[in-house]
Design a protein around this motif. Structure first.
Motif, short mmCIF file in Angstrom:
data_model
loop_
_atom_site.label_atom_id
_atom_site.label_comp_id
_atom_site.label_asym_id
_atom_site.label_seq_id
_atom_site.Cartn_x
_atom_site.Cartn_y
_atom_site.Cartn_z
N ARG A 76 1.06 -48.03 2.75
CA ARG A 76 1.54 -46.75 2.23
C ARG A 76 2.82 -46.93 1.43
NH1 ARG A 76 3.37 -43.33 7.58
NH2 ARG A 76 5.09 -44.67 8.17
N TYR A 79 -8.06 -37.48 -1.27
CA TYR A 79 -6.61 -37.37 -1.50
C TYR A 79 -6.02 -36.59 -0.34
CZ TYR A 79 -2.19 -37.04 -4.00
OH TYR A 79 -0.88 -37.18 -4.36
N MET A 117 5.50 -38.45 0.96
CA MET A 117 5.29 -37.44 2.00
C MET A 117 5.62 -37.98 3.39
SD MET A 117 4.46 -34.79 0.59
CE MET A 117 4.06 -34.36 -1.09
N HIS A 118 5.54 -39.30 3.51
CA HIS A 118 5.79 -39.89 4.82
C HIS A 118 7.25 -39.82 5.20
CE1 HIS A 118 2.30 -41.91 2.87
NE2 HIS A 118 1.74 -41.45 3.97
N CYS A 129 -2.68 -35.12 7.58
CA CYS A 129 -2.83 -35.03 6.12
C CYS A 129 -4.04 -35.81 5.60
CB CYS A 129 -1.59 -35.57 5.41
SG CYS A 129 -0.10 -34.65 5.78
N HIS A 130 -4.26 -36.98 6.16
CA HIS A 130 -5.39 -37.81 5.70
C HIS A 130 -6.64 -37.35 6.41
CE1 HIS A 130 -3.01 -40.98 3.61
NE2 HIS A 130 -2.07 -40.51 4.39
N TYR A 134 -0.03 -39.49 13.66
CA TYR A 134 0.03 -38.18 13.00
C TYR A 134 -0.59 -38.23 11.61
CZ TYR A 134 3.82 -39.85 10.06
OH TYR A 134 4.55 -40.55 9.13
N CYS A 135 -1.09 -39.40 11.23
CA CYS A 135 -1.68 -39.57 9.90
C CYS A 135 -2.74 -38.51 9.58
CB CYS A 135 -2.34 -40.93 9.77
SG CYS A 135 -1.47 -42.26 10.60
N MET A 161 -5.98 -49.85 -1.21
CA MET A 161 -5.06 -49.67 -0.08
C MET A 161 -5.02 -48.19 0.30
SD MET A 161 -1.92 -52.22 -0.53
CE MET A 161 -1.45 -52.06 -2.23
N SER A 162 -6.06 -47.76 0.99
CA SER A 162 -6.15 -46.35 1.32
C SER A 162 -6.75 -46.18 2.71
CB SER A 162 -7.03 -45.64 0.28
OG SER A 162 -7.34 -44.35 0.71
N LEU A 163 -6.16 -45.28 3.45
CA LEU A 163 -6.64 -45.00 4.80
C LEU A 163 -8.07 -44.46 4.76
CD1 LEU A 163 -6.07 -44.79 7.78
CD2 LEU A 163 -4.65 -42.82 7.35
N ARG A 166 -1.71 -50.57 -5.69
CA ARG A 166 -2.75 -49.88 -4.95
C ARG A 166 -3.90 -50.78 -4.50
NH1 ARG A 166 -3.11 -44.11 -5.01
NH2 ARG A 166 -1.15 -43.27 -5.78
#
Lengths: 144, 260
Positions: A65, B183, B147-148, A137-138, A133-134, A104-106, A74
């Motif tokens: 991140r 996203y 945002m983190h 948002c994700h 807590y990811c 590189m993305s959850l 990325r």
């Protein structure tokens, strides 16, 4: 010295209470319980070695991140060079010069192979009582 | 100093140094790859956006741009005006350009709203006040949000002279009918704004608003590019057309330009 009976009785109850969790799990046959995260079907490997992922996936995600958001990088070229011949060999990434590279993305990487957050990530985390807590948002694709 | 205490401190000290070393060494041995950019991703010395106010004057164009942006970034549509979240929106010409517009300004300009968004300033006041560096300026000029790190203090909202930042007063998920998993959305308690679509630039795409403007209003309605490159389309536009920037007197040096 009139109370020795009471004291010993109290001690027995105390020790029994203290060790309750041990014999209770033994009696329930769960002494060797381990979470059983679902292994992705049709995938041969993770982005790094499994042992590394088990121990360090949270650090890897933290690194990702920062790289994405703060450094504008990325794509991840794993330390472990996974050979490939087509993009399809690298789910959640692509094949370049015969080596897998990953987004590189959850959501767009991890959850491309580990399709179910509930049956993979959560199975370990629930057992461990960790609540990343990811997910505030994700999103996981199946929960949309 | 007493001998045993001294020994204790020596041992404790070397243990601490050992532990501090052990973690990165173990990690380095175990894994940790390299990072790179997408093949075909776009890079610039200094990104900038040029909006043609005349080509983008119609509400249809402006709505298309806002919808495209808000859809790809999971920006919630909050009905309560005071709790609104917006990355790009429309406002009256005299609001956007209070220093330039006057009562007898060009009628065609005064009559139509203009699109406004984060100006990705050269000297961004929001970045100066952010206590956690959650907002920062990238080397290519994009004023980015991490945002983190956002703790929701809203100093940046107070500092931004363009009203370009929104606070999530409510849970945004309540106002997203079909959130896109590709996203991340945000949570109650963080600030958000336009990022010049860094995630799309990285893949070689145009920002979402630019793509929509060109689709609806034709080529040149919005042009995005590198002002660090004198031959780029944006640089040429800036040299040949009359352009405005919002509130130039503040010295923030916006990098969103308006062809009038």
């Amino acid at each position: 010295m009139h109370d020795s009976g009471k004291i010993i009785g109290g001690l027995v109850i105390f020790v029994a209470g203290l060790t309750f969790p041990f014999w209770f799990t033994l009696a329930a046959g769960q002494a060797d319980y381990r979470p059983d995260p679902e292994r992705p079907t049709g995938q041969k490997h993770c982005v790094e070695d499994t042992a590394y992922m088990k121990a360090w996936h949270m650090d890897l995600l933290d690194h990702w991140r920062d790289e994405v958001v703060r450094n504008g990088q990325r794509v991840y070229l794993p330390d472990k060079r996974w050979p490939c011949s087509r993009d399809e060999d690298c789910t959640g990434g692509f094949c370049q010069q015969g080596i897998c590279r990953y987004d590189m993305s959850l959501t767009n990487n991890c959850l491309e192979c580990h399709r179910s957050r509930a049956r993979f990530c959560d199975r370990c985390h629930d057992y461990l009582e960790v609540k990343p807590y990811c997910w505030d948002c994700h999103l996981a694709p199946e929960e949309e | 100093m007493d001998e045993s205490r001294r020994n204790f401190l020596k041992v404790a000290g070397s243990a601490a140094v050992g532990a501090a070393w052990a973690v990165p060494v173990v990690k380095a041995l175990a894994g940790g790859g390299k990072t790179q950019t997408w093949p075909g991703g776009r890079a610039a010395r200094r990104w900038a956006l040029v909006i043609d106010v005349n080509k983008c004057s119609s509400p249809a164009v402006q709505r298309a741009c806002a919808e495209a942006c808000h859809r790809v970034h999971n920006v919630p549509h909050v009905p309560e005006h005071k709790h609104e979240v917006k990355w790009i929106w429309s406002t009256g010409f005299e609001n956007a350009f209070p220093e330039q517009a006057h009562h007898d300004y060009r009628r065609d300009l005064l009559e139509n709203p203009v699109m406004v968004l984060c100006n990705h300033c050269e000297r961004p006041p929001c970045v100066r006040v952010c206590p956690t560096q959650a907002t920062f300026k990238r080397p290519d000029g994009v004023v980015m949000m991490d945002m983190h790190r956002c703790i929701g203090c809203r100093y940046c909202i107070a500092a931004c002279p363009y009203g370009a930042r929104s606070f999530n007063w409510e849970d945004p998920l309540k106002y997203l009918d079909h959130p896109r998993p590709d996203y991340p959305h945000r949570t109650k308690g963080v600030v958000e704004k336009c990022t010049f679509c860094t995630e799309r630039l990285a893949r070689g795409l145009e920002p979402a608003c630019v793509e929509a403007a060109v689709r609806v209003a034709g080529p040149g309605a919005m042009v995005f590019g590198d002002v660090g490159d004198p031959n780029s389309a944006v640089s040429q536009l800036l040299r040949t057309k009359t352009t405005l920037r919002r509130k130039p007197g503040l010295g923030t040096e916006p990098h969103v330009f308006y062809v009038v």
